[in-house]
Each structure stands twice: as structure tokens, then as C-alpha cells.
Design a protein around this motif. Sequence first.
Motif, PDB file in Angstrom:
ATOM      1  N   ALA A 180       0.815  -1.218   0.000  1.00 23.37           N
ATOM      2  CA  ALA A 180       0.000   0.000   0.000  1.00 23.37           C
ATOM      3  C   ALA A 180       0.844   1.262   0.000  1.00 23.37           C
ATOM      4  CB  ALA A 180      -0.942   0.001   1.201  1.00 23.37           C
ATOM      5  N   HIS A 181       2.148   1.137   0.308  1.00 26.45           N
ATOM      6  CA  HIS A 181       3.053   2.288   0.304  1.00 26.45           C
ATOM      7  C   HIS A 181       3.770   2.463  -1.029  1.00 26.45           C
ATOM      8  CE1 HIS A 181       2.815   3.461   4.593  1.00 26.45           C
ATOM      9  NE2 HIS A 181       2.462   2.206   4.747  1.00 26.45           N
ATOM     10  N   GLY A 182       3.281   1.775  -2.059  1.00 26.78           N
ATOM     11  CA  GLY A 182       3.831   1.965  -3.399  1.00 26.78           C
ATOM     12  C   GLY A 182       5.058   1.138  -3.707  1.00 26.78           C
ATOM     13  N   ILE A 183       5.392   0.179  -2.838  1.00 26.83           N
ATOM     14  CA  ILE A 183       6.521  -0.701  -3.087  1.00 26.83           C
ATOM     15  C   ILE A 183       6.096  -1.805  -4.059  1.00 26.83           C
ATOM     16  CG2 ILE A 183       8.262  -2.209  -2.071  1.00 26.83           C
ATOM     17  CD1 ILE A 183       8.507   0.614  -1.042  1.00 26.83           C
ATOM     18  N   SER A 184       6.850  -1.999  -5.131  1.00 22.49           N
ATOM     19  CA  SER A 184       6.572  -3.085  -6.071  1.00 22.49           C
ATOM     20  C   SER A 184       7.052  -4.399  -5.459  1.00 22.49           C
ATOM     21  CB  SER A 184       7.293  -2.848  -7.401  1.00 22.49           C
ATOM     22  OG  SER A 184       6.855  -1.658  -8.003  1.00 22.49           O
ATOM     23  N   LEU A 185       6.146  -5.351  -5.313  1.00 20.62           N
ATOM     24  CA  LEU A 185       6.478  -6.584  -4.607  1.00 20.62           C
ATOM     25  C   LEU A 185       6.234  -7.822  -5.454  1.00 20.62           C
ATOM     26  CD1 LEU A 185       4.907  -5.917  -1.073  1.00 20.62           C
ATOM     27  CD2 LEU A 185       7.290  -5.629  -1.754  1.00 20.62           C
ATOM     28  N   ILE A 186       7.115  -8.788  -5.282  1.00 15.37           N
ATOM     29  CA  ILE A 186       6.924 -10.146  -5.782  1.00 15.37           C
ATOM     30  C   ILE A 186       6.680 -10.987  -4.542  1.00 15.37           C
ATOM     31  CG2 ILE A 186       7.959 -12.058  -7.050  1.00 15.37           C
ATOM     32  CD1 ILE A 186      10.001  -9.829  -8.088  1.00 15.37           C
ATOM     33  N   ALA A 187       5.451 -11.426  -4.330  1.00 14.52           N
ATOM     34  CA  ALA A 187       5.071 -12.055  -3.065  1.00 14.52           C
ATOM     35  C   ALA A 187       4.576 -13.483  -3.298  1.00 14.52           C
ATOM     36  CB  ALA A 187       3.996 -11.233  -2.362  1.00 14.52           C
ATOM     37  N   PRO A 188       5.419 -14.479  -3.059  1.00 15.68           N
ATOM     38  CA  PRO A 188       4.979 -15.864  -3.221  1.00 15.68           C
ATOM     39  C   PRO A 188       4.272 -16.409  -1.983  1.00 15.68           C
ATOM     40  CG  PRO A 188       7.326 -15.808  -2.750  1.00 15.68           C
ATOM     41  CD  PRO A 188       6.857 -14.380  -2.775  1.00 15.68           C
ATOM     42  N   ASP A 189       3.353 -17.335  -2.203  1.00 12.57           N
ATOM     43  CA  ASP A 189       2.922 -18.239  -1.146  1.00 12.57           C
ATOM     44  C   ASP A 189       3.978 -19.337  -1.089  1.00 12.57           C
ATOM     45  OD1 ASP A 189       0.538 -17.194  -0.150  1.00 12.57           O
ATOM     46  OD2 ASP A 189      -0.705 -18.206  -1.654  1.00 12.57           O
ATOM     47  N   LEU A 190       4.749 -19.419  -0.004  1.00 11.37           N
ATOM     48  CA  LEU A 190       5.742 -20.474   0.103  1.00 11.37           C
ATOM     49  C   LEU A 190       5.077 -21.840   0.080  1.00 11.37           C
ATOM     50  CD1 LEU A 190       8.185 -19.083   2.830  1.00 11.37           C
ATOM     51  CD2 LEU A 190       8.306 -18.826   0.335  1.00 11.37           C
ATOM     52  N   ARG A 191       5.824 -22.850  -0.329  1.00 11.53           N
ATOM     53  CA  ARG A 191       5.261 -24.206  -0.378  1.00 11.53           C
ATOM     54  C   ARG A 191       4.688 -24.596   0.986  1.00 11.53           C
ATOM     55  NH1 ARG A 191       8.482 -28.439  -2.544  1.00 11.53           N
ATOM     56  NH2 ARG A 191       9.339 -26.952  -4.049  1.00 11.53           N
ATOM     57  N   GLY A 192       3.540 -25.232   0.950  1.00 15.97           N
ATOM     58  CA  GLY A 192       2.865 -25.631   2.177  1.00 15.97           C
ATOM     59  C   GLY A 192       1.905 -24.606   2.721  1.00 15.97           C
ATOM     60  N   ARG A 193       1.779 -23.448   2.032  1.00 19.39           N
ATOM     61  CA  ARG A 193       0.894 -22.380   2.528  1.00 19.39           C
ATOM     62  C   ARG A 193       0.026 -21.818   1.407  1.00 19.39           C
ATOM     63  NH1 ARG A 193       6.177 -23.328   4.601  1.00 19.39           N
ATOM     64  NH2 ARG A 193       6.234 -22.742   6.797  1.00 19.39           N
ATOM     65  N   GLY A 194      -1.129 -21.296   1.807  1.00  9.96           N
ATOM     66  CA  GLY A 194      -1.982 -20.569   0.871  1.00  9.96           C
ATOM     67  C   GLY A 194      -2.266 -21.359  -0.398  1.00  9.96           C
ATOM     68  N   ASP A 195      -2.083 -20.698  -1.541  1.00  6.64           N
ATOM     69  CA  ASP A 195      -2.352 -21.354  -2.814  1.00  6.64           C
ATOM     70  C   ASP A 195      -1.224 -22.279  -3.244  1.00  6.64           C
ATOM     71  OD1 ASP A 195      -4.847 -20.160  -3.105  1.00  6.64           O
ATOM     72  OD2 ASP A 195      -4.024 -18.376  -4.069  1.00  6.64           O
ATOM     73  N   SER A 196      -0.159 -22.360  -2.436  1.00 11.94           N
ATOM     74  CA  SER A 196       0.918 -23.330  -2.683  1.00 11.94           C
ATOM     75  C   SER A 196       0.884 -24.457  -1.651  1.00 11.94           C
ATOM     76  CB  SER A 196       2.289 -22.631  -2.630  1.00 11.94           C
ATOM     77  OG  SER A 196       2.375 -21.549  -3.518  1.00 11.94           O
ATOM     78  N   ALA A 197      -0.236 -24.611  -0.953  1.00 11.87           N
ATOM     79  CA  ALA A 197      -0.319 -25.557   0.166  1.00 11.87           C
ATOM     80  C   ALA A 197      -0.124 -27.006  -0.258  1.00 11.87           C
ATOM     81  CB  ALA A 197      -1.661 -25.407   0.885  1.00 11.87           C
ATOM     82  N   SER A 198      -0.439 -27.338  -1.502  1.00 11.60           N
ATOM     83  CA  SER A 198      -0.324 -28.729  -1.941  1.00 11.60           C
ATOM     84  C   SER A 198       1.127 -29.150  -2.178  1.00 11.60           C
ATOM     85  CB  SER A 198      -1.128 -28.946  -3.220  1.00 11.60           C
ATOM     86  OG  SER A 198      -0.629 -28.132  -4.273  1.00 11.60           O
TER      87      SER A 198
END
Length: 274
Positions: free
Chosen positions: A40-58
Amino acid sequence: MLVPVDGGNLTVEIHDGDTAPVLAIHGVSGSRKLWNWVAAHGISLIAPDLRGRGDSASLTGGTMKQHADDMVRVLDALDLDSVTVAGMSMGGYVAVDLAVRHPDRVRALVLVDGGFPMPMHAQMTEEILSAALAPQLAARERTWTVDEYLAVQAMVNKAIDPTDSLIREYFAHDLTPDGHLALSGETLLTDTRDVVFGTSRWQELTVPTWFVHAEWSTGPGSAPAYSPEQAAGFRAALPVLREPVLIGGVDHGGTVMTAAGAAVTAEVIAEALK
């Protein structure tokens, strides 16, 4: 976007902002939504869901080395040779491993309440660790609505503001469509053991490094993960480390999950990007 890694695909979210891209690595039981306040502060981010979490949970497997190898795959997929890397909590340990083993891929490092040895880890045993993780593992055994899950989180941590829309988005992302936690118990255990009983390679860092730490660990008045004296000790022992930045009035999660904490963390990231 989906990035091929060993065993499957890693889900990565891109936040377009006003800066060069920053690889943002979340903590042990977190997800990519951890960084929404910083974005929200204008920082360009590459934000992964690490394996085992979120949409990478499998995706199974864990350890700091495995996650760091996954981050190299993310950078390769985006055709990025070298970026500034920010890691929060366990993400800090992943970021340290990445920067030590692949210093050509990391132009600068921002560690947020993680990455350095935590004094509390020295007191840990397998029994204490298992007891500490038991509530999260037990929560995987039932189904939740977003309201139920958010209410429990706010009860456990009084610093959580349940009226914050980003808080709701963050905890909603923890749940699968059928109401289960999108969290691999196996990976949670493996990663936590690696952080607690493993050895951080922070003394081998050669890239410019910044360190942000919180006044408390879990709510007002609690002992911090790192004291100012400990942070000063890291500064004295590591030539590439800039002056540590203490965020007053926030706890561990509040370094990025509150407006006040995210503002300071974003400012430090902006400094590292210069």
C-alpha cells in the motif's frame, strides 16, 4: 502467476508499485497476503505463497534451503537477475540462505524481525516446540468460516484489528474454499524445526543488509524477539549490516500487518532500494 518448482507450481502475486521489484518472503505460518500493508506504500512486490501455505499448500517439503531454491526459480521465471529481498520472521532466514548461497541474485537484504538467531530458540526443546505448534496443528482438523477464524485470531492476539479490511483478507486467504486451513502440517513442523534448531548463516552475509525489529513479540509488554542490545550486537559483528531500526508500539506481526509498522518497514525497504 504460477512458477514451476520441484514437485509442482508455486503461486506468486505481483504488486505493481513505484519502485524496482522487491522479493517479499513471508513467515512460517503466514502467506503472501502478509505484505499487503507494505504494498500500500507503493513498493513493487513479488510475493509468493511459500510451499505448504496458501495457494501453494499442496506442495510438500520444507527447510530454508528448499524455500531459497524456490525463490531462485521465481526470479528466473520473471527474468530478474538481481533484486532487493525482504524477509519477515522465517522469511528472514530464507532470505539469509538465499543471499549467502546466491549473492549474485540479491542486491540488498531487508530482514524484518527474523534472520538472526533468536535468544528464545536457545531454550527450545522438541517437547516445547511441539506444544507451541499444537494449536495450529489442531486448527487444521476442523472447518472454519472467515468470521470464526478471524474472531479466534483476534482473541489470541489482542494487537490484531478485526475491523481492518486487510486483516480480513489476510486470514481469509488462510482458508480453503471448504473452510480448512491452507497449511501443510508437515511443512510447518519441518520449517519450524529448521529455524529453531538449525544454524542461520547471517555471519556469512556479503550484501548490504538492513534489520527492522519490533518492541514486543506477542502483544503489548511481551518480551521482544530481539532486544535493542542484541540488535546492536549483530550490527557490531556484521560489517554489511546498517543501523538496526526498532519499531516502537508494535509486536512481531505488527512490523508489517499494521499501518504504523508497515510504514516504517516500507521506508526501510525504500532506503535499501536506493
